[in-house]
Design an enzyme around this catalytic site. Structure first.
Site, PDB file in Angstrom:
ATOM      1  N   SER A 145       0.832  -1.211   0.000  1.00  0.00           N
ATOM      2  CA  SER A 145       0.000   0.000   0.000  1.00  0.00           C
ATOM      3  C   SER A 145       0.862   1.254   0.000  1.00  0.00           C
ATOM      4  O   SER A 145       0.349   2.372   0.022  1.00  0.00           O
ATOM      5  CB  SER A 145      -0.920  -0.005   1.220  1.00  0.00           C
ATOM      6  N   ASN A 154      -1.980  -2.188  13.471  1.00  0.00           N
ATOM      7  CA  ASN A 154      -3.424  -1.971  13.475  1.00  0.00           C
ATOM      8  C   ASN A 154      -3.830  -0.708  14.233  1.00  0.00           C
ATOM      9  O   ASN A 154      -4.632   0.096  13.744  1.00  0.00           O
ATOM     10  CB  ASN A 154      -4.139  -3.191  14.051  1.00  0.00           C
ATOM     11  N   THR A 170     -40.094  27.177  -9.521  1.00  0.00           N
ATOM     12  CA  THR A 170     -40.395  25.829  -9.023  1.00  0.00           C
ATOM     13  C   THR A 170     -40.672  25.033 -10.301  1.00  0.00           C
ATOM     14  O   THR A 170     -41.202  25.593 -11.274  1.00  0.00           O
ATOM     15  CB  THR A 170     -41.633  25.782  -8.103  1.00  0.00           C
ATOM     16  N   HIS A 171     -40.263  23.780 -10.314  1.00  0.00           N
ATOM     17  CA  HIS A 171     -40.366  22.948 -11.528  1.00  0.00           C
ATOM     18  C   HIS A 171     -39.629  23.593 -12.706  1.00  0.00           C
ATOM     19  O   HIS A 171     -39.960  23.357 -13.858  1.00  0.00           O
ATOM     20  CB  HIS A 171     -41.832  22.707 -11.919  1.00  0.00           C
ATOM     21  N   SER A 184     -13.699  26.564 -27.167  1.00  0.00           N
ATOM     22  CA  SER A 184     -13.799  25.334 -27.938  1.00  0.00           C
ATOM     23  C   SER A 184     -12.699  25.321 -28.983  1.00  0.00           C
ATOM     24  O   SER A 184     -12.331  26.364 -29.512  1.00  0.00           O
ATOM     25  CB  SER A 184     -15.172  25.276 -28.610  1.00  0.00           C
ATOM     26  N   LYS A 225     -17.389  29.992 -28.723  1.00  0.00           N
ATOM     27  CA  LYS A 225     -17.789  29.349 -27.474  1.00  0.00           C
ATOM     28  C   LYS A 225     -17.040  29.847 -26.240  1.00  0.00           C
ATOM     29  O   LYS A 225     -15.860  30.139 -26.270  1.00  0.00           O
ATOM     30  CB  LYS A 225     -17.583  27.826 -27.570  1.00  0.00           C
ATOM     31  N   ASN A 237     -17.220  28.166 -22.444  1.00  0.00           N
ATOM     32  CA  ASN A 237     -17.872  27.085 -21.713  1.00  0.00           C
ATOM     33  C   ASN A 237     -17.655  27.183 -20.198  1.00  0.00           C
ATOM     34  O   ASN A 237     -16.552  27.470 -19.754  1.00  0.00           O
ATOM     35  CB  ASN A 237     -17.348  25.741 -22.215  1.00  0.00           C
ATOM     36  N   GLU A 288     -19.274  22.689 -14.527  1.00  0.00           N
ATOM     37  CA  GLU A 288     -19.517  21.372 -15.129  1.00  0.00           C
ATOM     38  C   GLU A 288     -18.636  20.303 -14.491  1.00  0.00           C
ATOM     39  O   GLU A 288     -19.098  19.203 -14.177  1.00  0.00           O
ATOM     40  CB  GLU A 288     -19.226  21.411 -16.630  1.00  0.00           C
ATOM     41  N   TYR A 313      -9.506  -6.107  13.228  1.00  0.00           N
ATOM     42  CA  TYR A 313      -8.892  -5.619  11.993  1.00  0.00           C
ATOM     43  C   TYR A 313      -8.879  -6.693  10.898  1.00  0.00           C
ATOM     44  O   TYR A 313      -8.609  -7.863  11.160  1.00  0.00           O
ATOM     45  CB  TYR A 313      -7.448  -5.157  12.249  1.00  0.00           C
ATOM     46  N   GLN A 340      -7.201  -1.853   4.402  1.00  0.00           N
ATOM     47  CA  GLN A 340      -6.158  -1.145   3.651  1.00  0.00           C
ATOM     48  C   GLN A 340      -6.770  -0.391   2.459  1.00  0.00           C
ATOM     49  O   GLN A 340      -6.227   0.588   1.984  1.00  0.00           O
ATOM     50  CB  GLN A 340      -5.100  -2.145   3.159  1.00  0.00           C
ATOM     51  N   LYS A 398      -8.056   3.762   2.164  1.00  0.00           N
ATOM     52  CA  LYS A 398      -7.301   5.001   1.979  1.00  0.00           C
ATOM     53  C   LYS A 398      -7.546   5.718   0.667  1.00  0.00           C
ATOM     54  O   LYS A 398      -7.734   6.937   0.648  1.00  0.00           O
ATOM     55  CB  LYS A 398      -5.804   4.711   2.162  1.00  0.00           C
TER      56      LYS A 398
HETATM   57  N1  ARG Z   1      -1.179  -1.226   5.505  1.00  0.00           N
HETATM   58  C1  ARG Z   1      -2.079  -1.690   6.473  1.00  0.00           C
HETATM   59  C2  ARG Z   1      -3.420  -0.947   6.356  1.00  0.00           C
HETATM   60  O1  ARG Z   1      -3.450   0.020   5.738  1.00  0.00           O
HETATM   61  C3  ARG Z   1      -1.539  -1.494   7.839  1.00  0.00           C
HETATM   62  C4  ARG Z   1      -2.078  -2.436   8.857  1.00  0.00           C
HETATM   63  C5  ARG Z   1      -1.634  -3.814   8.560  1.00  0.00           C
HETATM   64  N2  ARG Z   1      -1.962  -4.682   9.623  1.00  0.00           N
HETATM   65  C6  ARG Z   1      -1.836  -6.010   9.487  1.00  0.00           C
HETATM   66  N3  ARG Z   1      -2.146  -6.731  10.505  1.00  0.00           N
HETATM   67  N4  ARG Z   1      -1.454  -6.554   8.359  1.00  0.00           N
HETATM   68  O2  ARG Z   1      -4.424  -1.368   6.865  1.00  0.00           O
END
Ligand code: ARG
Length: 464
Positions: free
Chosen positions: A28, A115, A160-161, A282, A288, A290, A295, A322, A327, A330
């Site tokens: 990750s 964790n 309205t509408h 454009s 144009k 835009n 948008e 956990y 993971q 993120k």
């Molecule tokens: N990269 C992991 C995450 O984002 C970190 C935690 C990993 N924990 C584990 N027991 N493998 O969740």
């Protein structure tokens, strides 16, 4: 197995090195390296607490802190060598620390797990992100207030509408967007208050056997309190989901606002002019201009809504505590932060410079019998029951449609054909300024109410 062939932080019980593809698949670090500052802050707090608790020697603590600060400088200089083989931000930093300072680095992870570490990092990161989003949101709100104040008397058709309904003031319309964004700010503040609880100390899932003092880390990291349950603290990502929900709501509001700006900037409405620097041309049609910013913002709402659904789905099947599924929290979270921040910034920059075409909006309000309700209310004030008044005005409108005129373009005598109570004072009632000025109560569209609303809002935001 030597440590070159397996990830040195957990390779002890393994007989073979990780498959090359699995290593990439599992890693990750490409996206969680964003958490480096929070990860280092968390580690410094943890080491400091361990030293106070007598688990770590003051010398080791000193070496760890200096080592982590050097690594932070390295990362910021762009000279840190991130390795997918070391999986994530946590192990990249820890491995480098150990390489740099030796055994003290290996003691850092005492009484901790990735964790509780990652759960702490994300909360710290999101806390900062919310603060900076709130700042941009506040700037947009302040911009709306100046626009509303400037255009407190400007009349436009209210819809309205998407059919002309009643005249409103442009300032009142802007204040509607202000209110929506104000609730969005409240949602972010609520989310921030709930997430500011510290998971650190929960370790892998059950807590730790070391005599930790969570009060110390909590204070050092600026959390309101340590979490009450270790299983919950390491596993739930409800705070990220809550943030994404607040983000989706912000985007939904900006998207609706965008839709109006796109319509208003068209030749058919022609209500506003967006500054050239927020528009594009454009490549084929020379004439144009835009409205790209609105948008794009409208379009980006899709990915933010998608991120919310991704996180809800990510969470829904997970048993305690956990799981590696987390993971995957993120990228949707970071994307939501980036997108919401960027869209708010574009709007905060653009909104104060929206040019309002007063005459066009006035002309539009004069079409579509926008003051028909005012005529009905006028009749009611002269003792005509409302349902009868509705019927009378309906007939007058039909007459106007047949003869191609607005109510205000008919003579008093002509209007009096529909009801004998209609007299000369009706003309003020049928005028656009008379119509908006008459809605003079808290929450109404009258110019002085708009100015009052702006004043109250400035107080609320502490802008006075
Ligand atoms: N990269 C992991 C995450 O984002 C970190 C935690 C990993 N924990 C584990 N027991 N493998 O969740």
């Amino acid at each position: 197995m030597s440590t070159e062939q397996t990830n040195q932080s957990w390779g002890g019980r393994f007989n073979e090195a990780m498959d090359g593809f699995v290593e990439q698949f599992n890693a990750s670090v490409d996206f969680d390296r964003r958490l480096y500052r929070q990860d280092i802050a968390g580690s410094i707090a943890h080491a400091t607490m361990l030293a106070e608790a007598g688990v770590l020697s003051p010398e080791d603590r000193q070496a760890i802190v200096a080592g982590l600060e050097a690594i932070r400088a390295d990362i910021e200089r762009g000279t840190f060598d991130w390795k997918a083989a070391l999986e994530d931000v946590h192990m990249n930093i820890e491995a480098r620390l150990t390489a740099n300072i030796g055994d003290a680095g290996k003691r850092l992870h005492t009484g901790r797990s990735r964790n509780d570490q990652v759960a702490t990092d994300i909360r710290l990161y999101l806390r900062e992100a919310i603060d900076s989003i709130l700042e941009t949101l506040g700037r947009l709100q302040a911009g709306l207030l100046s626009l509303a104040e400037r255009e407190a008397e400007t009349i436009m058709p209210g819809f309205t509408h998407l059919q002309v309904a009643q005249p409103v003031t442009f300032g009142h319309h802007m204040m509607a967007w202000f209110e929506m964004l104000d609730r969005d700010a409240g949602r972010l503040r609520d989310c921030r208050a709930r997430l500011n609880v510290m998971p650190l100390g929960s370790a892998a899932l059950a807590g730790t056997t070391f005599p930790i003092d969570r009060g110390i880390t909590c204070r050092l990291l600026g959390f309101d309190r340590p979490s009450d349950n270790s299983l919950d603290a390491v596993s739930d990502r409800d705070f990220a989901i809550e943030f994404c929900a607040a983000g989706a709501m912000i985007m939904t509001h900006l998207s609706r606002f965008s839709e109006e700006l796109v319509l208003w900037a068209s030749a058919q409405f022609n209500f506003v002019n967006l500054p050239d620097r927020f528009c594009t041309g454009s490549s084929i049609m020379p004439q144009k201009k835009n409205p790209d910013i609105p948008e794009l913002v409208r379009g980006k709402t899709g990915r933010v809504n998608g991120n919310l659904v991704a996180l809800l789905t990510l969470m829904k099947g997970q048993p305690l505590a956990y799981n590696k599924d987390n993971q995957e929290d993120k990228e949707p979270l970071f994307d939501t932060i980036d997108t919401v921040q960027a869209c708010l910034r574009a709007y905060a920059d653009m909104v104060p410079h929206i040019e309002v075409k007063e005459e066009q909006m006035r002309q539009a309000a004069l079409q579509g019998y926008a003051t028909a309700t005012d005529l009905a209310d006028y009749l009611v004030r002269k003792q005509v029951p409302f349902r009868d008044a509705h019927e009378i005005v309906g007939k007058a409108v039909k007459h106007g449609l047949d003869t191609g005129r607005d109510l205000s373009e008919m003579s008093v005598a002509e209007l009096a054909e529909f009801s004998p109570v209609i007299e000369a004072d009706v003309m003020h009632v049928l005028s656009l300024t008379g119509s908006v000025a008459a809605r003079d109560h808290l929450g109404g569209t009258a110019p002085n109410q708009v100015k009052e609303a702006v004043r109250r809002a400035r107080n609320r935001l502490g802008l006075t």
